[in-house]
Scaffold this motif. Structure first.
Motif, PDB file in Angstrom:
ATOM      1  N   ALA A 191       0.842  -1.281  -0.158  1.00 17.55           N
ATOM      2  CA  ALA A 191      -0.074  -0.060   0.031  1.00 17.55           C
ATOM      3  C   ALA A 191       0.744   1.258   0.040  1.00 17.55           C
ATOM      4  N   GLU A 192       2.172   1.235   0.703  1.00 29.26           N
ATOM      5  CA  GLU A 192       2.857   2.323   0.619  1.00 29.26           C
ATOM      6  C   GLU A 192       3.547   2.522  -0.387  1.00 29.26           C
ATOM      7  N   LEU A 193       3.981   1.264  -1.043  1.00 26.49           N
ATOM      8  CA  LEU A 193       4.599   1.347  -2.270  1.00 26.49           C
ATOM      9  C   LEU A 193       3.833   2.029  -3.342  1.00 26.49           C
ATOM     10  N   LEU A 194       2.507   1.759  -3.534  1.00 24.42           N
ATOM     11  CA  LEU A 194       1.591   2.018  -4.262  1.00 24.42           C
ATOM     12  C   LEU A 194       1.486   3.551  -4.504  1.00 24.42           C
ATOM     13  N   GLU A 195       1.629   4.182  -3.268  1.00 22.58           N
ATOM     14  CA  GLU A 195       1.220   5.543  -3.050  1.00 22.58           C
ATOM     15  C   GLU A 195       2.336   6.430  -4.248  1.00 22.58           C
ATOM     16  N   ALA A 196       3.573   5.948  -4.151  1.00 29.17           N
ATOM     17  CA  ALA A 196       4.787   6.555  -4.859  1.00 29.17           C
ATOM     18  C   ALA A 196       4.828   5.700  -6.266  1.00 29.17           C
ATOM     19  N   HIS A 197       4.462   4.513  -6.291  1.00 26.36           N
ATOM     20  CA  HIS A 197       4.868   3.853  -7.439  1.00 26.36           C
ATOM     21  C   HIS A 197       3.683   2.888  -8.018  1.00 26.36           C
ATOM     22  N   PRO A 198       2.577   3.478  -8.794  1.00 29.58           N
ATOM     23  CA  PRO A 198       1.515   2.883  -8.943  1.00 29.58           C
ATOM     24  C   PRO A 198       1.440   1.791  -9.828  1.00 29.58           C
ATOM     25  N   LYS A 199       2.647   1.410 -10.518  1.00 25.26           N
ATOM     26  CA  LYS A 199       2.904   0.057 -11.071  1.00 25.26           C
ATOM     27  C   LYS A 199       3.272  -0.978 -10.456  1.00 25.26           C
ATOM     28  N   ALA A 200       3.172  -0.843  -9.040  1.00 21.26           N
ATOM     29  CA  ALA A 200       3.815  -2.087  -8.046  1.00 21.26           C
ATOM     30  C   ALA A 200       2.500  -3.045  -7.918  1.00 21.26           C
ATOM     31  N   VAL A 201       3.195  -4.381  -7.909  1.00 21.42           N
ATOM     32  CA  VAL A 201       2.353  -5.494  -7.957  1.00 21.42           C
ATOM     33  C   VAL A 201       2.729  -6.304  -6.843  1.00 21.42           C
ATOM     34  N   GLY A 202       1.877  -7.161  -6.037  1.00 19.78           N
ATOM     35  CA  GLY A 202       1.948  -7.977  -5.204  1.00 19.78           C
ATOM     36  C   GLY A 202       1.813  -9.388  -5.467  1.00 19.78           C
ATOM     37  N   LEU A 203       2.581 -10.299  -5.108  1.00 18.14           N
ATOM     38  CA  LEU A 203       2.449 -11.713  -5.296  1.00 18.14           C
ATOM     39  C   LEU A 203       2.854 -12.368  -4.071  1.00 18.14           C
ATOM     40  N   ASP A 204       2.011 -13.484  -3.612  1.00 16.39           N
ATOM     41  CA  ASP A 204       1.914 -14.116  -2.479  1.00 16.39           C
ATOM     42  C   ASP A 204       1.587 -15.542  -2.719  1.00 16.39           C
ATOM     43  N   VAL A 211      -6.624 -10.282   2.806  1.00 12.79           N
ATOM     44  CA  VAL A 211      -6.502  -9.114   3.587  1.00 12.79           C
ATOM     45  C   VAL A 211      -5.870  -8.032   2.829  1.00 12.79           C
ATOM     46  N   SER A 212      -4.768  -8.354   1.862  1.00  7.77           N
ATOM     47  CA  SER A 212      -4.606  -7.081   0.906  1.00  7.77           C
ATOM     48  C   SER A 212      -5.680  -6.485   0.155  1.00  7.77           C
ATOM     49  N   ASP A 213      -6.389  -7.375  -0.433  1.00  9.85           N
ATOM     50  CA  ASP A 213      -7.561  -7.001  -1.164  1.00  9.85           C
ATOM     51  C   ASP A 213      -8.188  -6.068  -0.659  1.00  9.85           C
ATOM     52  N   GLN A 214      -8.904  -6.230   0.801  1.00 12.53           N
ATOM     53  CA  GLN A 214      -9.700  -5.613   1.501  1.00 12.53           C
ATOM     54  C   GLN A 214      -8.970  -4.024   1.772  1.00 12.53           C
ATOM     55  N   TYR A 215      -7.647  -4.219   2.088  1.00  9.76           N
ATOM     56  CA  TYR A 215      -6.784  -3.197   2.535  1.00  9.76           C
ATOM     57  C   TYR A 215      -6.442  -2.014   1.390  1.00  9.76           C
ATOM     58  N   ILE A 216      -6.310  -2.935   0.155  1.00 10.77           N
ATOM     59  CA  ILE A 216      -5.958  -2.003  -1.002  1.00 10.77           C
ATOM     60  C   ILE A 216      -6.724  -2.120  -2.127  1.00 10.77           C
ATOM     61  N   PRO A 217      -7.956  -1.851  -2.159  1.00  9.10           N
ATOM     62  CA  PRO A 217      -8.866  -2.302  -3.145  1.00  9.10           C
ATOM     63  C   PRO A 217      -8.263  -1.993  -4.803  1.00  9.10           C
ATOM     64  N   ALA A 276      -5.532  -3.108  -6.216  1.00 14.80           N
ATOM     65  CA  ALA A 276      -4.373  -3.297  -6.297  1.00 14.80           C
ATOM     66  C   ALA A 276      -4.144  -4.498  -7.103  1.00 14.80           C
ATOM     67  N   LYS A 277      -2.964  -4.575  -7.764  1.00 12.50           N
ATOM     68  CA  LYS A 277      -2.679  -5.935  -8.692  1.00 12.50           C
ATOM     69  C   LYS A 277      -1.902  -6.980  -7.768  1.00 12.50           C
ATOM     70  N   LEU A 278      -2.737  -7.924  -7.384  1.00 15.63           N
ATOM     71  CA  LEU A 278      -2.746  -8.983  -6.629  1.00 15.63           C
ATOM     72  C   LEU A 278      -2.463 -10.280  -7.167  1.00 15.63           C
ATOM     73  N   VAL A 279      -1.355 -11.119  -7.286  1.00 16.39           N
ATOM     74  CA  VAL A 279      -1.387 -12.192  -8.035  1.00 16.39           C
ATOM     75  C   VAL A 279      -1.002 -13.521  -6.817  1.00 16.39           C
ATOM     76  N   THR A 280      -1.772 -14.400  -6.709  1.00 12.52           N
ATOM     77  CA  THR A 280      -1.628 -15.714  -5.912  1.00 12.52           C
ATOM     78  C   THR A 280      -0.678 -16.522  -6.656  1.00 12.52           C
ATOM     79  N   GLY A 281       0.487 -16.786  -6.245  1.00 11.65           N
ATOM     80  CA  GLY A 281       1.583 -17.504  -6.878  1.00 11.65           C
ATOM     81  C   GLY A 281       2.790 -18.026  -6.009  1.00 11.65           C
TER      82      GLY A 281
END
Ligand SMILES: C[S@@+](CC[C@H](N)C(=O)[O-])C[C@H]1O[C@@H](n2cnc3c(N)ncnc32)[C@H](O)[C@@H]1O
Length: 267
Positions: free
Chosen positions: A73-86, A94-100, A102-107
């Motif tokens: 979430a903090e990364l995205l404030e300055a870098h809108p092209k950030a992606v999360g993978l877990d 939880v990420s999805d609720q916290y940062i609706p 956001a690009k999130l990948v289950t992997g």
């Protein structure tokens, strides 16, 4: 000849399965961990330390093992092209609720679903030590990075024998850890990075008192009962910065932050 009896032999879970199970139970604890102003302050300081190594003008960023998304979430404030993978769908929920949005990948970090060379920066905040083939993990990070890409990691550091012992006991006794998840020595992590064809440009320790007392209220909650805990955390952060900058005393640091680039020969 007698009849052969076939019996189902239970197979031990793979590490990936074990991590998914472990983090299913941890997801709500992470939300709690980040829910106090003092613990938030600590995490934000840690995130700022990691983000300070992003080269200016960087494009796409991967947060590998983004968990519940508080760093992302903090990364995205300055870098809108950030992606999360877990690997853990429960953490990502939880990420999805916290940062609706956001690009999130289950992997799995060991099978990254991205084109090679697509990221300018890969972050790993506490995810490497959850894997078993560290060099393979780092190789995947290198492949995901472009020619001038940067890998920025923060991992548990075991240079200090007391910290190593405390971690070993905690990992053994608590159901919230996996005994196979081990910290690294400075020499060990640099050696792994070298084996994965990374040149490391920055190595520093992070977190002493603030890490212990403000970082994990789900494990050690004493600070939540103390008035002025936010200001105490501020003081700890300032003290930790001094301790981690002094060569002998940096042995007190609980994490090791590394900044590495793919070796010229592999670019
Ligand atoms: C210690 S948590 C850190 C989460 C987050 N980076 C943070 O600082 O709050 C480690 C994360 O790594 C994830 N993880 C473990 N093994 C993984 C793998 N093979 N691939 C991707 N993620 C993995 C876990 O699910 C977990 O969310």
């Amino acid at each position: 000849m007698g009849e052969i009896q076939l019996a189902a032999v239970p197979m031990p879970p793979t590490n990936a399965q074990a991590q998914i199970e472990l983090h299913r139970a941890l997801a709500p604890r992470y939300a709690y961990r980040y829910s106090f102003p003092f613990s938030r302050l600590f995490q934000q300081d840690w995130h700022a330390e990691m983000m300070s190594h992003i080269p200016s003008g960087s494009g796409p960023i991967l947060d590998l093992g983004c968990g519940t998304g508080f760093f992302l979430a903090e990364l995205l404030e300055a870098h809108p092209k950030a992606v999360g993978l877990d690997i853990s769908y429960d953490m990502l929920r939880v990420s999805d609720q916290y940062i609706p949005g956001a690009k999130l990948v289950t992997g799995d970090a060991e099978r990254l679903p991205f084109r090679p060379g697509v990221f300018d920066v890969v972050f790993c905040k506490g995810s490497l030590h959850h894997t078993r083939d560290h060099v393979a993990f780092l190789n995947h990070c290198r492949e995901a990075l472009g020619q001038e890409g940067v890998l920025i990691m923060s991992e548990p550091c075991n240079d200090n024998p007391f910290i190593r012992l405390a971690r070993a006991l905690m990992y053994k006794k608590s159901q919230h850890f996996d005994v196979g998840d081990q910290g690294f020595t400075r020499k060990g992590i640099l050696n792994l990075l070298d084996q994965a064809d990374f040149d490391t440009t920055t190595v520093k320790k992070y977190g002493v008192f603030a890490y212990v007392f403000a970082g994990f209220p789900d494990h050690l909650g004493i600070l939540k009962y103390i008035p002025g805990n936010y200001w105490i955390t501020k003081g700890f952060l300032a003290l930790d910065r001094v301790l981690c900058a002094i060569p002998g005393l940096s042995l007190l640091g609980f994490h090791i932050v590394t900044v590495s680039k793919p070796k010229r020969s592999t670019r």
